[in-house]
Write a protein that holds these residues in place. Sequence first.
Motif, PDB file in Angstrom:
ATOM      1  N   SER A  92       0.848  -1.194   0.000  1.00  0.00           N
ATOM      2  CA  SER A  92       0.000   0.000   0.000  1.00  0.00           C
ATOM      3  C   SER A  92       0.876   1.233   0.000  1.00  0.00           C
ATOM      4  O   SER A  92       2.103   1.146   0.172  1.00  0.00           O
ATOM      5  CB  SER A  92      -0.925   0.020   1.221  1.00  0.00           C
ATOM      6  N   ASN A  94       0.664   3.489   2.263  1.00  0.00           N
ATOM      7  CA  ASN A  94       0.824   3.931   3.644  1.00  0.00           C
ATOM      8  C   ASN A  94       2.305   3.849   4.016  1.00  0.00           C
ATOM      9  O   ASN A  94       2.947   2.802   3.842  1.00  0.00           O
ATOM     10  CB  ASN A  94      -0.016   3.052   4.580  1.00  0.00           C
ATOM     11  N   ARG A 162      -0.584  -3.521  -6.239  1.00  0.00           N
ATOM     12  CA  ARG A 162      -0.735  -3.054  -4.857  1.00  0.00           C
ATOM     13  C   ARG A 162      -1.889  -3.804  -4.184  1.00  0.00           C
ATOM     14  O   ARG A 162      -3.042  -3.697  -4.608  1.00  0.00           O
ATOM     15  CB  ARG A 162      -0.961  -1.555  -4.865  1.00  0.00           C
ATOM     16  N   LEU A 164      -3.231  -3.642  -0.943  1.00  0.00           N
ATOM     17  CA  LEU A 164      -4.153  -2.868  -0.105  1.00  0.00           C
ATOM     18  C   LEU A 164      -4.384  -1.465  -0.640  1.00  0.00           C
ATOM     19  O   LEU A 164      -4.600  -0.528   0.121  1.00  0.00           O
ATOM     20  CB  LEU A 164      -3.617  -2.796   1.337  1.00  0.00           C
ATOM     21  N   GLY A 165      -4.323  -1.315  -1.917  1.00  0.00           N
ATOM     22  CA  GLY A 165      -4.550  -0.008  -2.509  1.00  0.00           C
ATOM     23  C   GLY A 165      -4.750  -0.125  -4.000  1.00  0.00           C
ATOM     24  O   GLY A 165      -4.683  -1.220  -4.576  1.00  0.00           O
TER      25      GLY A 165
END
Length: 399
Positions: A92, A94, A162, A164-165
């Motif tokens: 992600s 993040n 990706r 988680l994104g």
Amino acid sequence: MFGLDKRDTTLLLIVAGLTIFAPFLLNPFPTDSGLAQFNAGYPDLMQRFVIFGIFAIGFNILFGLTGYLSFGHAAFLGVGSYSAVWMFKLLSMNVLPAIILSVIISGLFALVIGYISLRRSGIYFSILTLAFAQMSFSLAYSVLTPITNGETGLQLTLDDPRVLGVSATADGSIPVTNLFGMEMRSTYHLIVGPWDFQFNMGYYLCALIMIAAFYLSIRIFRSPFGMMLRAVKSNQQRMNYTGLNSKPYTLAAFVISGMYAGLAGGLMASMDPLAGAERMQWTASGEVVLMTILGGAGTLIGPVLGSGFIKYFENIFSKINDNVLHGWFSFLPDGLEDFVVFIIHPFIGKGWHLTLGILFMLVVIYLPGGLVEGGQRIGNWFKGRKKSDAHQSKTNPAE
């Protein structure tokens, strides 16, 4: 407070205050002023101040406490950057998982290199670390191209898987790094008259991490572990004669220092998702050595001061060119103006390294303790003057 004595607490609060209020402190001149050239309160440069401050703080734990001079710490900086970018590509955007992975991978890498390099000491240790760093640079530049993307550098693409994104935003662009939705590039402008103060999300994340890293370094310096590292620096052979094995302590210091470097590399990638082999070159390792010595090796705040000093020169002083000089000295007659610009020209712009080298030599010769020693001398001078004034103003009672 915070488990520290009064002196260390004061030092921590000073560093925290300077870091938090940096947007004000680094913008002393109005934006429309001719002296605005020397302002440094913009996000990219402030991020570099604190990131390289973390890098130098970690290096100081190894060099300042144990006396082991490593010329290969840039390898951990590069490994941290590559780890963070791969986390952005695979998981992600993040920054938190990326930073954590950078620290872990760099720590493991430092464990391997340290285990081998610490079999030697002195100049042999320095040469071994330099060799490992150059090997890492060469591998990243050529052999490990599928992982590092070679000379082009590892970057984010629209095809990144990706988990988680999203791979691309609604407008078809690459997502930006964030901390639970708060974008690293988001900046708030506070306009006060002719001043423009910028408060950047990415900078304050780096600043808070640097304050935490600085606090951890204080605890290490004041701990029994830090005392053992000082003993290694003082006389490692005598320490071994007492039956104490110094290897686990020096290896632990090397790994901690490498994790600091990995943290700095992860933060660099979090602010700008790009990792290149140039971050692992010997010049980057030499730069952190200069930062630490210039600020004051073995002191707490010295590496932070040294990193800020060098990065200021690199980004501000180097931008002064002949046109700026002609503007400054335009009040002089034409011939004299050209002569003054001709004399100053080699020391500014691309020649800023010459000025930095001269300043470094002056510090090493006259201030072996770095900028910290200079500050201490000034403080002692003021204290001496106050005591002298108090002694002169004191009157003896009449007999």
